[in-house]
Design a protein around this motif. Structure first.
Motif, PDB file in Angstrom:
ATOM      1  N   GLY A  45       0.789  -1.229   0.000  1.00  0.00           N
ATOM      2  CA  GLY A  45       0.000   0.000   0.000  1.00  0.00           C
ATOM      3  C   GLY A  45       0.818   1.275   0.000  1.00  0.00           C
ATOM      4  N   GLY A  46       2.123   1.166   0.192  1.00  0.00           N
ATOM      5  CA  GLY A  46       2.966   2.346   0.191  1.00  0.00           C
ATOM      6  C   GLY A  46       2.993   3.107   1.497  1.00  0.00           C
ATOM      7  N   GLU A  47       2.244   2.671   2.512  1.00  0.00           N
ATOM      8  CA  GLU A  47       2.244   3.335   3.814  1.00  0.00           C
ATOM      9  C   GLU A  47       3.277   2.690   4.729  1.00  0.00           C
ATOM     10  N   PRO A  48       3.896   3.460   5.623  1.00  0.00           N
ATOM     11  CA  PRO A  48       4.837   2.866   6.579  1.00  0.00           C
ATOM     12  C   PRO A  48       4.114   1.945   7.540  1.00  0.00           C
ATOM     13  N   VAL A  49       4.871   1.024   8.095  1.00  0.00           N
ATOM     14  CA  VAL A  49       4.286  -0.019   8.934  1.00  0.00           C
ATOM     15  C   VAL A  49       3.578   0.561  10.155  1.00  0.00           C
ATOM     16  N   ASP A  50       4.084   1.668  10.722  1.00  0.00           N
ATOM     17  CA  ASP A  50       3.451   2.214  11.919  1.00  0.00           C
ATOM     18  C   ASP A  50       2.051   2.735  11.624  1.00  0.00           C
ATOM     19  N   ARG A  51       1.835   3.336  10.450  1.00  0.00           N
ATOM     20  CA  ARG A  51       0.506   3.837  10.108  1.00  0.00           C
ATOM     21  C   ARG A  51      -0.473   2.701   9.833  1.00  0.00           C
ATOM     22  N   VAL A  52       0.013   1.684   9.142  1.00  0.00           N
ATOM     23  CA  VAL A  52      -0.851   0.527   8.875  1.00  0.00           C
ATOM     24  C   VAL A  52      -1.306  -0.094  10.185  1.00  0.00           C
ATOM     25  N   LEU A  53      -0.373  -0.311  11.101  1.00  0.00           N
ATOM     26  CA  LEU A  53      -0.712  -0.962  12.361  1.00  0.00           C
ATOM     27  C   LEU A  53      -1.574  -0.077  13.248  1.00  0.00           C
ATOM     28  N   ALA A  54      -1.376   1.233  13.194  1.00  0.00           N
ATOM     29  CA  ALA A  54      -2.226   2.138  13.975  1.00  0.00           C
ATOM     30  C   ALA A  54      -3.671   2.038  13.508  1.00  0.00           C
ATOM     31  N   GLY A  55      -3.879   1.972  12.195  1.00  0.00           N
ATOM     32  CA  GLY A  55      -5.232   1.813  11.671  1.00  0.00           C
ATOM     33  C   GLY A  55      -5.842   0.494  12.059  1.00  0.00           C
ATOM     34  N   TRP A  56      -5.066  -0.572  12.007  1.00  0.00           N
ATOM     35  CA  TRP A  56      -5.564  -1.888  12.397  1.00  0.00           C
ATOM     36  C   TRP A  56      -5.934  -1.914  13.877  1.00  0.00           C
ATOM     37  N   ALA A  57      -5.065  -1.351  14.714  1.00  0.00           N
ATOM     38  CA  ALA A  57      -5.337  -1.352  16.153  1.00  0.00           C
ATOM     39  C   ALA A  57      -6.631  -0.609  16.447  1.00  0.00           C
ATOM     40  N   THR A  58      -6.838   0.526  15.785  1.00  0.00           N
ATOM     41  CA  THR A  58      -8.070   1.295  15.973  1.00  0.00           C
ATOM     42  C   THR A  58      -9.283   0.475  15.561  1.00  0.00           C
ATOM     43  N   ALA A  59      -9.190  -0.180  14.405  1.00  0.00           N
ATOM     44  CA  ALA A  59     -10.311  -0.977  13.903  1.00  0.00           C
ATOM     45  C   ALA A  59     -10.641  -2.134  14.839  1.00  0.00           C
ATOM     46  N   LEU A  60      -9.633  -2.786  15.390  1.00  0.00           N
ATOM     47  CA  LEU A  60      -9.863  -3.912  16.293  1.00  0.00           C
ATOM     48  C   LEU A  60     -10.450  -3.465  17.624  1.00  0.00           C
ATOM     49  N   ALA A  61     -10.054  -2.280  18.096  1.00  0.00           N
ATOM     50  CA  ALA A  61     -10.455  -1.841  19.429  1.00  0.00           C
ATOM     51  C   ALA A  61     -11.844  -1.229  19.475  1.00  0.00           C
ATOM     52  N   VAL A  62     -12.396  -0.861  18.331  1.00  0.00           N
ATOM     53  CA  VAL A  62     -13.698  -0.204  18.310  1.00  0.00           C
ATOM     54  C   VAL A  62     -14.793  -1.185  18.741  1.00  0.00           C
ATOM     55  N   GLY A  63     -15.595  -0.786  19.697  1.00  0.00           N
ATOM     56  CA  GLY A  63     -16.734  -1.590  20.110  1.00  0.00           C
ATOM     57  C   GLY A  63     -16.411  -2.775  20.993  1.00  0.00           C
ATOM     58  N   VAL A  64     -15.160  -2.900  21.472  1.00  0.00           N
ATOM     59  CA  VAL A  64     -14.810  -3.992  22.372  1.00  0.00           C
ATOM     60  C   VAL A  64     -14.316  -3.410  23.687  1.00  0.00           C
ATOM     61  N   THR A  65     -14.230  -4.254  24.694  1.00  0.00           N
ATOM     62  CA  THR A  65     -13.834  -3.788  26.022  1.00  0.00           C
ATOM     63  C   THR A  65     -12.363  -4.040  26.318  1.00  0.00           C
ATOM     64  N   TRP A  66     -11.650  -4.681  25.410  1.00  0.00           N
ATOM     65  CA  TRP A  66     -10.245  -5.007  25.660  1.00  0.00           C
ATOM     66  C   TRP A  66      -9.323  -4.143  24.807  1.00  0.00           C
ATOM     67  N   PRO A  67      -8.085  -3.925  25.293  1.00  0.00           N
ATOM     68  CA  PRO A  67      -7.137  -3.060  24.582  1.00  0.00           C
ATOM     69  C   PRO A  67      -6.443  -3.815  23.444  1.00  0.00           C
ATOM     70  N   VAL A  68      -5.918  -3.054  22.502  1.00  0.00           N
ATOM     71  CA  VAL A  68      -5.143  -3.605  21.385  1.00  0.00           C
ATOM     72  C   VAL A  68      -3.824  -2.844  21.318  1.00  0.00           C
ATOM     73  N   LEU A  69      -2.730  -3.585  21.377  1.00  0.00           N
ATOM     74  CA  LEU A  69      -1.402  -2.989  21.352  1.00  0.00           C
ATOM     75  C   LEU A  69      -0.688  -3.414  20.072  1.00  0.00           C
TER      76      LEU A  69
END
Length: 294
Positions: free
Chosen positions: A78-102
């Motif tokens: 996708g051309g994005e750096p790994v930190d941005r990709v993972l930040a988006g994934w972490a946000t998507a996983l954490a939405v609507g759940v009660t547990w944290p995503v690191l």
């Protein structure tokens, strides 16, 4: 010290503060090929990777953990750096759940982490590949507070990761972070070590007992799996009724704003997270209406 850390390996891990059965439905929504495995005492077994200081002080309340390992390398495609990709994934996983995503990530130049928890603002920290701290000290204190770590002993150990140390490179910094999290029950399986290339992480995850592949199988199956988990848990009452409609409407509005912001900034990870919010909000409203008519 890992002399080769800054010379090329790129990789990432997602650590979720829940058992694999709870993580699986959310992982489906990432629409990526992933490997999911337990990352606590229940699934690590005798071959678990040990970290310096893992004996710890026993602070915090131990819980269940899972690790998500990408099978592909979307940060290259996708051309994005790994930190941005993972930040988006972490946000998507954490939405609507009660547990944290690191999200843990590293590349040729840097290493760092991003913590996502519900709708709260992300918190993260990073180091240069040689271990030089480039984050804000306050981020570590916020990180500790959100995970329920000991405000004295654990915060002191985290603070040490923000000070200059000629003997600690980026990999060592992440290992120090994991050592602190081991006091919350986190045990990374053998081979899933920060600083390793993505290919090696994938192969190590595949052979772990209890590991499973997560692949996108369409919205219908993903939503059904998610509802099965949510309906059996404490969030079940939020699936329908006034509170559910309010929550889903908020998700929809926030998702539209986040997606538009991501598109304007050309941030694919943020735009994707906004799309997930829009989809979850719309599906939640449709589900509530369908149940009301039944």
């Amino acid at each position: 010290m890992n002399a080769t850390f800054g010379s090329g390996p790129v990789g990432a891990l997602l650590l979720c503060g829940a058992e694999t059965a709870a993580v699986r439905p959310a992982a489906h929504l990432l629409r990526e090929r992933l490997l999911l495995a337990p990352a606590d005492e229940s699934g690590a077994g005798s071959g678990a990777a040990s970290s310096p200081g893992s004996s710890g002080s026993g602070s915090g309340s131990k819980g269940r953990w899972s690790v998500v390992v990408p099978e592909g390398k979307p940060w290259l495609n996708g051309g994005e750096p790994v930190d941005r990709v993972l930040a988006g994934w972490a946000t998507a996983l954490a939405v609507g759940v009660t547990w944290p995503v690191l999200a843990l990530w590293w590349d040729a130049d840097r290493a760092g982490f991003t913590l996502a928890s519900g709708f709260r603002r992300q918190v993260g920290y990073e180091w240069l590949a040689d271990g030089t701290p480039v984050g804000e000290d306050e981020a570590m204190r916020t990180f500790a507070a959100r995970l329920g770590l000991d405000p004295v002993l654990d915060v002191e150990d985290l603070a040490a990761l923000t000070r200059p140390d000629p003997d600690a490179d980026g990999r060592a910094r992440l290992l120090g972070l994991i050592a602190v999290l081991s006091r919350l029950g986190l045990v990374l399986p053998a081979g899933l070590t920060p600083g390793e290339p993505a290919d090696r992480l994938r192969e190590a995850a595949r052979v772990r007992p209890g590991a499973e592949s997560v692949e996108w199988s369409g919205w219908r199956d993903a939503v059904r799996a998610e509802l099965d988990v949510v309906e059996s848990g404490p969030a079940g009452p939020w699936l329908r009724g006034p509170r559910a409609r309010l929550l889903n409407a908020a998700q929809l509005a926030a998702g539209v704003s986040l997606a538009l912001w991501g598109l304007r900034r050309r941030g694919g990870g943020w735009a994707f997270a906004g799309g997930v919010l829009v989809a979850q909000g719309a599906l939640g409203l449709a589900y509530d209406r369908m149940r009301a008519r039944a």
